[in-house]
Design a protein around this motif. Structure first.
Motif, PDB file in Angstrom:
ATOM      1  N   LEU A 191      -0.139  20.285 -36.331  1.00 55.41           N
ATOM      2  CA  LEU A 191       0.477  19.025 -36.779  1.00 55.41           C
ATOM      3  C   LEU A 191      -0.215  17.807 -36.170  1.00 55.41           C
ATOM      4  O   LEU A 191       0.432  16.880 -35.707  1.00 55.41           O
TER       5      LEU A 191
ATOM      6  N   LEU B 124       9.240  16.765 -31.420  1.00 52.21           N
ATOM      7  CA  LEU B 124       9.283  17.234 -32.804  1.00 52.21           C
ATOM      8  C   LEU B 124       8.139  18.206 -33.090  1.00 52.21           C
ATOM      9  O   LEU B 124       8.343  19.282 -33.657  1.00 52.21           O
TER      10      LEU B 124
ATOM     11  N   LEU C 205       8.567  22.071 -34.101  1.00 43.11           N
ATOM     12  CA  LEU C 205       7.989  22.590 -35.346  1.00 43.11           C
ATOM     13  C   LEU C 205       7.079  23.780 -35.083  1.00 43.11           C
ATOM     14  O   LEU C 205       7.075  24.752 -35.830  1.00 43.11           O
ATOM     15  N   ARG C 206       6.328  23.734 -34.010  1.00 40.12           N
ATOM     16  CA  ARG C 206       5.420  24.835 -33.679  1.00 40.12           C
ATOM     17  C   ARG C 206       6.170  26.106 -33.300  1.00 40.12           C
ATOM     18  O   ARG C 206       5.632  27.202 -33.425  1.00 40.12           O
TER      19      ARG C 206
ATOM     20  N   LEU D  68       8.903  27.111 -34.787  1.00 39.18           N
ATOM     21  CA  LEU D  68       9.526  27.681 -35.984  1.00 39.18           C
ATOM     22  C   LEU D  68       8.634  28.777 -36.571  1.00 39.18           C
ATOM     23  O   LEU D  68       7.412  28.729 -36.431  1.00 39.18           O
TER      24      LEU D  68
ATOM     25  N   ASP E 283       9.144  28.741 -42.252  1.00 41.21           N
ATOM     26  CA  ASP E 283       9.954  27.538 -42.080  1.00 41.21           C
ATOM     27  C   ASP E 283       9.074  26.301 -41.903  1.00 41.21           C
ATOM     28  O   ASP E 283       9.344  25.246 -42.483  1.00 41.21           O
ATOM     29  N   ARG E 284       8.013  26.436 -41.087  1.00 40.15           N
ATOM     30  CA  ARG E 284       7.089  25.308 -40.902  1.00 40.15           C
ATOM     31  C   ARG E 284       6.463  24.906 -42.226  1.00 40.15           C
ATOM     32  O   ARG E 284       6.340  23.724 -42.529  1.00 40.15           O
TER      33      ARG E 284
ATOM     34  N   LEU F 270       8.908  22.980 -44.476  1.00 40.65           N
ATOM     35  CA  LEU F 270       9.167  21.634 -43.951  1.00 40.65           C
ATOM     36  C   LEU F 270       7.933  20.745 -44.083  1.00 40.65           C
ATOM     37  O   LEU F 270       8.051  19.551 -44.406  1.00 40.65           O
ATOM     38  N   ALA F 271       6.756  21.315 -43.858  1.00 43.99           N
ATOM     39  CA  ALA F 271       5.522  20.526 -43.999  1.00 43.99           C
ATOM     40  C   ALA F 271       5.371  20.031 -45.433  1.00 43.99           C
ATOM     41  O   ALA F 271       5.068  18.860 -45.660  1.00 43.99           O
TER      42      ALA F 271
ATOM     43  N   LEU G 236      15.405  23.565 -36.759  1.00 39.62           N
ATOM     44  CA  LEU G 236      14.678  22.491 -36.089  1.00 39.62           C
ATOM     45  C   LEU G 236      15.628  21.612 -35.276  1.00 39.62           C
ATOM     46  O   LEU G 236      15.345  21.270 -34.129  1.00 39.62           O
TER      47      LEU G 236
END
Length: 188
Positions: free
Chosen positions: A97, A126, A130-131, A133, A137-138, A141-142, A176
């Motif tokens: 990210l 954040l 995120l990392r 997850l 899931d990442r 969301l991305a 998250l």
């Protein structure tokens, strides 16, 4: 005054043998393809991933039927190439990210120093959450929130039905939030 062509018209020209028209598609979609590759974990290999994706898209252009937008179809190829990169490397680092993790030194000079420090801390929390997850899931969301794709576009990119995108995004956001809350309690 020249009228801008939409993707459908450009694809028609490419299929008729106009190679310069494909250059228009590449120019139009390179930035979003690059962001997608980076956000789905290609990292420093993002340029290689998108180059391979554009080559594959050109070769498979006859298969594009227009059910999804050209952009969604292309980003699905980018997503597949990013996954192929993960498999070939044999790593499961997850989502890089860097786009979300801006250089804190740059932000610290802008505006109030305390606000910049707090914003950098929130961003770092954040990115860290995120990392942690799972990949699926990442990825959802991305696509939904970092690439700002619709549920339908996200489904096309990830090869999922719209309902799955919706439920997976809902659950991923809850996970998250839990990770961020846990981190806040731990630091607080």
């Amino acid at each position: 005054m020249e009228v801008a062509l939409d993707d459908d018209e450009i694809v028609t020209r490419v299929r008729a043998g106009d190679r310069e028209a494909y250059d228009l598609l590449v120019a139009r979609h390179t930035a979003s393809a690059y962001r997608t590759a980076v956000l789905l974990g290609a990292g420093s290999d993002a340029e290689d991933v998108i180059q391979e994706a554009f080559v594959k898209a050109y070769r498979k252009l006859s298969r594009w039927r227009g059910e999804a937008s050209f952009r969604s179809w292309l980003l699905a190829i980018v997503a597949n190439e990013s996954r192929n990169l993960h498999r070939s490397r044999g790593r499961r680092d997850g989502l890089a990210l860097r786009a979300a993790a801006a250089d804190p030194a740059t932000e610290a000079t802008a505006g109030d120093g305390l606000d910049a420090v707090l914003a950098a801390e929130r961003r770092a929390a954040l990115v860290g959450a995120l990392r942690r997850l799972p990949d699926r899931d990442r990825d959802v969301l991305a696509c939904r929130y970092l690439l700002d794709l619709t549920e339908d576009e996200t489904g096309t990119v990830l090869g999922l039905p719209r309902g799955t995108v919706k439920s997976r995004a809902h659950r991923a956001l809850a996970k998250l939030r839990g990770l961020l809350d846990h981190e806040a309690v731990r630091r607080g």
